[in-house]
Design an enzyme around this catalytic site. Structure first.
Site, short mmCIF file in Angstrom:
data_model
loop_
_atom_site.label_atom_id
_atom_site.label_comp_id
_atom_site.label_asym_id
_atom_site.label_seq_id
_atom_site.Cartn_x
_atom_site.Cartn_y
_atom_site.Cartn_z
N TYR A 69 0.85 -1.18 0.00
CA TYR A 69 0.00 0.00 0.00
C TYR A 69 0.89 1.24 0.00
O TYR A 69 1.26 1.76 1.05
CB TYR A 69 -0.89 0.03 1.23
CG TYR A 69 -2.05 -0.94 1.25
CD1 TYR A 69 -2.33 -1.78 0.17
CD2 TYR A 69 -2.88 -1.03 2.37
CE1 TYR A 69 -3.39 -2.66 0.20
CE2 TYR A 69 -3.95 -1.91 2.40
CZ TYR A 69 -4.20 -2.72 1.32
OH TYR A 69 -5.26 -3.60 1.36
N PHE A 217 -13.82 -3.34 -0.07
CA PHE A 217 -14.59 -2.56 -1.06
C PHE A 217 -16.08 -2.59 -0.73
O PHE A 217 -16.92 -2.50 -1.63
CB PHE A 217 -14.34 -3.07 -2.48
CG PHE A 217 -12.93 -2.89 -2.98
CD1 PHE A 217 -12.13 -1.86 -2.49
CD2 PHE A 217 -12.40 -3.74 -3.93
CE1 PHE A 217 -10.82 -1.69 -2.94
CE2 PHE A 217 -11.10 -3.57 -4.40
CZ PHE A 217 -10.31 -2.53 -3.89
N GLY A 221 -17.75 -0.54 -3.60
CA GLY A 221 -18.56 -1.29 -4.54
C GLY A 221 -17.84 -1.47 -5.86
O GLY A 221 -16.70 -1.91 -5.92
#
Length: 299
Positions: A69, A217, A221
């Site tokens: 990340y 998510f 979405g």
């Protein structure tokens, strides 16, 4: 809905092995920029540090991160270390290994089983820890996870890892991993409005085995790593209006209502959004609302 006084314990707790966490946690992916990885612009460092401190101030004690990340200027692990070390005794930091990005930010060949120790040690170095609380093996299309998960089980036996999880899997991979070592969590993509029979089956299997199911998510979405989608179906909008909250909060609340073993890890680079996300853990949806929302998930 008043959000100022709602803290992460409003969602209840769950155990990752012997580690108790509030079910409303925090995902570090969006700390580094306007979108994940190298897809957006780098974040303001002080703002990202403020996000982490606000989350912990509101009772978040489960942070999900990874050494991969990072954006051009920011590393999620470095930000966590700078903002929160020395770490509180109740803070659980969950990392994941398997995928690999080179220093330019491009995705490179995933780790072989014999390379996972290096991935674990990189997370340890960046976070300033002598062990990792939980490590998820992120499956990357391989048919069997036995060799990779077995390598992590060896690192657990050596004391570098306390507990193991698995991510991006099918039900058969959970069974395969459980034959090797205890699994405390499954982290898969799973969201309201995204029909997912396989995810539904994993959700059920985890509940039966007392394993945490951690959807990622859940808010974004279809937007995925690029950020939250800006369109919502009528059911989400109607339920959000009835509660006086945002559609994103309804998506989080729906996730948490899927079982006491479901943990939420919404991510953001905005301190105000942290307050809203944590407040979603205090929402209580009616059976009728859950039925209306569930229809869009199944269709």
């Amino acid at each position: 809905m008043t959000t100022e006084t709602i803290t992460a314990d409003a969602a209840g707790t769950w155990k990752l092995g012997d580690l108790t966490v509030n079910r409303l946690g925090f995902g570090a992916m969006r700390l580094t920029g306007s979108a994940a990885f190298h897809l957006g612009t780098a974040s303001d460092r002080e703002r990202s540090l403020a996000v982490l401190r606000k989350a912990v101030e509101l009772g978040v004690n489960h942070i999900d991160t990874a050494a991969f990340y990072f954006s051009a200027l920011r590393s999620a692990n470095e930000l966590i270390n700078s903002a929160l070390a020395p770490y509180g005794d109740d803070l659980v930091i969950v990392t994941k290994v398997g995928p690999y990005r080179d220093y330019s930010g491009e995705w490179a060949t995933p780790a072989r089983p014999d390379q996972l120790r290096g991935h674990v040690e990189e997370n340890l170095r960046q976070l300033g820890r002598d062990h990792l609380d939980v490590v998820n093996l992120r499956r990357l299309e391989q048919d069997s996870v036995a060799e990779h998960f077995g390598a992590l089980a060896d690192l657990r036996a050596a004391g570098l890892i306390r507990h193991l999880g698995i991510s991006g899997i099918e039900p058969k991979h959970l069974a395969e991993a459980q034959e090797i070592a205890p699994v405390v969590c499954v982290q898969n993509r799973y969201a309201l409005g995204r029909p997912d029979p396989e995810g539904d089956e994993l959700l059920r299997l985890c509940g039966e085995s007392g394993i945490a199911f951690v959807p990622f998510f859940a808010v974004a979405g279809s937007g995925g790593a690029r950020g939250a989608a800006d369109t919502h179906d009528d059911a989400v909008l109607a339920v959000a209006s009835a509660h006086g909250v945002s559609p994103a909060q309804i998506r989080l609340a729906w996730s948490l209502h899927q079982g006491a073993h479901v943990l939420a890890i919404p991510g953001t680079g905005n301190p105000d959004h942290v307050v809203d996300n944590v407040a979603a853990g205090g929402l209580r949806l009616t059976d009728d609302e859950l039925s209306r929302l569930g229809a869009s998930h199944r269709s």
